[in-house]
Design a protein around this motif. Structure first.
Motif, PDB file in Angstrom:
ATOM      1  N   ASP A  92       9.599   8.525   3.510  1.00 50.88           N
ATOM      2  CA  ASP A  92       9.247   7.768   4.709  1.00 50.88           C
ATOM      3  C   ASP A  92      10.183   6.601   5.007  1.00 50.88           C
ATOM      4  O   ASP A  92       9.974   5.876   5.981  1.00 50.88           O
ATOM      5  N   ASP A  93      11.199   6.403   4.199  1.00 50.19           N
ATOM      6  CA  ASP A  93      12.121   5.288   4.383  1.00 50.19           C
ATOM      7  C   ASP A  93      12.956   5.505   5.650  1.00 50.19           C
ATOM      8  O   ASP A  93      13.607   6.548   5.785  1.00 50.19           O
ATOM      9  N   PRO A  94      12.946   4.575   6.596  1.00 53.15           N
ATOM     10  CA  PRO A  94      13.762   4.717   7.809  1.00 53.15           C
ATOM     11  C   PRO A  94      15.247   4.918   7.507  1.00 53.15           C
ATOM     12  O   PRO A  94      15.940   5.626   8.241  1.00 53.15           O
ATOM     13  N   ALA A  95      15.737   4.348   6.422  1.00 59.46           N
ATOM     14  CA  ALA A  95      17.142   4.546   6.051  1.00 59.46           C
ATOM     15  C   ALA A  95      17.409   6.010   5.703  1.00 59.46           C
ATOM     16  O   ALA A  95      18.477   6.548   6.021  1.00 59.46           O
ATOM     17  N   ALA A  96      16.447   6.669   5.063  1.00 63.64           N
ATOM     18  CA  ALA A  96      16.597   8.085   4.732  1.00 63.64           C
ATOM     19  C   ALA A  96      16.628   8.930   6.003  1.00 63.64           C
ATOM     20  O   ALA A  96      17.404   9.890   6.099  1.00 63.64           O
ATOM     21  N   ALA A  97      15.807   8.586   6.985  1.00 62.46           N
ATOM     22  CA  ALA A  97      15.807   9.321   8.260  1.00 62.46           C
ATOM     23  C   ALA A  97      17.150   9.154   8.961  1.00 62.46           C
ATOM     24  O   ALA A  97      17.715  10.132   9.471  1.00 62.46           O
ATOM     25  N   ASN A  98      17.667   7.946   8.988  1.00 58.84           N
ATOM     26  CA  ASN A  98      18.973   7.711   9.607  1.00 58.84           C
ATOM     27  C   ASN A  98      20.077   8.483   8.886  1.00 58.84           C
ATOM     28  O   ASN A  98      20.965   9.056   9.520  1.00 58.84           O
ATOM     29  N   GLU A  99      20.026   8.495   7.562  1.00 53.45           N
ATOM     30  CA  GLU A  99      21.044   9.192   6.775  1.00 53.45           C
ATOM     31  C   GLU A  99      20.982  10.699   7.007  1.00 53.45           C
ATOM     32  O   GLU A  99      22.009  11.364   7.176  1.00 53.45           O
ATOM     33  N   LEU A 100      19.782  11.270   7.020  1.00 53.38           N
ATOM     34  CA  LEU A 100      19.681  12.719   7.238  1.00 53.38           C
ATOM     35  C   LEU A 100      20.118  13.077   8.652  1.00 53.38           C
ATOM     36  O   LEU A 100      20.804  14.075   8.860  1.00 53.38           O
ATOM     37  N   TRP A 101      19.736  12.275   9.622  1.00 49.09           N
ATOM     38  CA  TRP A 101      20.180  12.494  11.013  1.00 49.09           C
ATOM     39  C   TRP A 101      21.707  12.523  11.061  1.00 49.09           C
ATOM     40  O   TRP A 101      22.310  13.401  11.670  1.00 49.09           O
ATOM     41  N   ARG A 102      22.337  11.560  10.381  1.00 46.55           N
ATOM     42  CA  ARG A 102      23.796  11.490  10.341  1.00 46.55           C
ATOM     43  C   ARG A 102      24.389  12.716   9.657  1.00 46.55           C
ATOM     44  O   ARG A 102      25.353  13.302  10.133  1.00 46.55           O
ATOM     45  N   ARG A 103      23.800  13.111   8.527  1.00 46.29           N
ATOM     46  CA  ARG A 103      24.314  14.278   7.793  1.00 46.29           C
ATOM     47  C   ARG A 103      24.352  15.515   8.693  1.00 46.29           C
ATOM     48  O   ARG A 103      25.347  16.222   8.731  1.00 46.29           O
ATOM     49  N   PHE A 104      23.247  15.788   9.372  1.00 45.87           N
ATOM     50  CA  PHE A 104      23.215  16.972  10.228  1.00 45.87           C
ATOM     51  C   PHE A 104      24.119  16.804  11.443  1.00 45.87           C
ATOM     52  O   PHE A 104      24.780  17.746  11.865  1.00 45.87           O
ATOM     53  N   SER A 105      24.164  15.624  12.014  1.00 48.19           N
ATOM     54  CA  SER A 105      24.992  15.385  13.198  1.00 48.19           C
ATOM     55  C   SER A 105      26.480  15.522  12.903  1.00 48.19           C
ATOM     56  O   SER A 105      27.248  15.971  13.756  1.00 48.19           O
ATOM     57  N   GLU A 106      26.895  15.119  11.710  1.00 47.79           N
ATOM     58  CA  GLU A 106      28.319  15.098  11.377  1.00 47.79           C
ATOM     59  C   GLU A 106      28.809  16.313  10.608  1.00 47.79           C
ATOM     60  O   GLU A 106      30.020  16.526  10.510  1.00 47.79           O
ATOM     61  N   ALA A 107      27.920  17.121  10.055  1.00 44.91           N
ATOM     62  CA  ALA A 107      28.358  18.305   9.306  1.00 44.91           C
ATOM     63  C   ALA A 107      28.941  19.330  10.276  1.00 44.91           C
ATOM     64  O   ALA A 107      28.481  19.461  11.410  1.00 44.91           O
TER      65      ALA A 107
END
Length: 159
Positions: A92-107
């Motif tokens: 539930d950490d907002p930082a984890a959501a931002n990181e996963l969003w970035r991972r999928f967006s940039e892969a």
């Protein structure tokens, strides 16, 4: 049994080439359920971690609350298969959501994608966007060439 590094490298290579996998959970009624999902994996040199962008309001959330174990299986028509047995938990950490969003967006495609294509996912802060973490305790990589021609190596690792 092979070492984690060898198996994890082969697993990530195959999983990221195939992209989509069948994920099985066990519901509160003790019955198995499966669905097709799109994880992303990272081997950091010491451990393997996976993530799935999914709704924390989905049926799988109640399944994982009752039993945190999942099995993920990737398959191709040339019989390449790899499987990860994991414990899974929502982060539930907002930082984890931002990181996963970035991972999928940039892969790179086909592994990467724009998360906004999912209805209700306008940003990592969207209520329906969740981070499901995967911690493998068993991996199996079975190249189809081993089955079809006897060429290749079956890799397995267990914690």
């Amino acid at each position: 049994m092979t070492d984690l590094a060898t198996t994890a490298h082969a697993f990530v290579d195959m999983a990221h080439r195939i992209v989509w996998c069948t994920v099985a959970t066990v519901g509160p009624d003790a019955r198995p359920r499966s669905r097709i999902l799109h994880p992303i994996w990272e081997w950091d040199g010491a451990s393997l971690r996976g993530w799935i962008a999914t709704s924390p309001e989905s049926p799988k959330a109640s399944h994982l609350a009752a039993n945190p174990h999942v099995t993920l299986t990737y398959w191709t028509p040339d019989q390449d298969t790899c499987t990860a047995e994991c414990t899974a938990a929502f982060d539930d950490d907002p930082a984890a959501a931002n990181e996963l969003w970035r991972r999928f967006s940039e892969a790179p495609a086909p592994l990467g994608y724009d998360p906004t294509i999912i209805p209700g996912w306008e940003s990592p802060e969207s209520p329906g966007f969740g981070v499901l973490t995967l911690d493998p305790y068993r991996l199996r990589v079975f190249p189809g060439s081993l089955l079809l021609s006897g060429q290749g190596e079956l890799l397995t690792w267990r914690r």
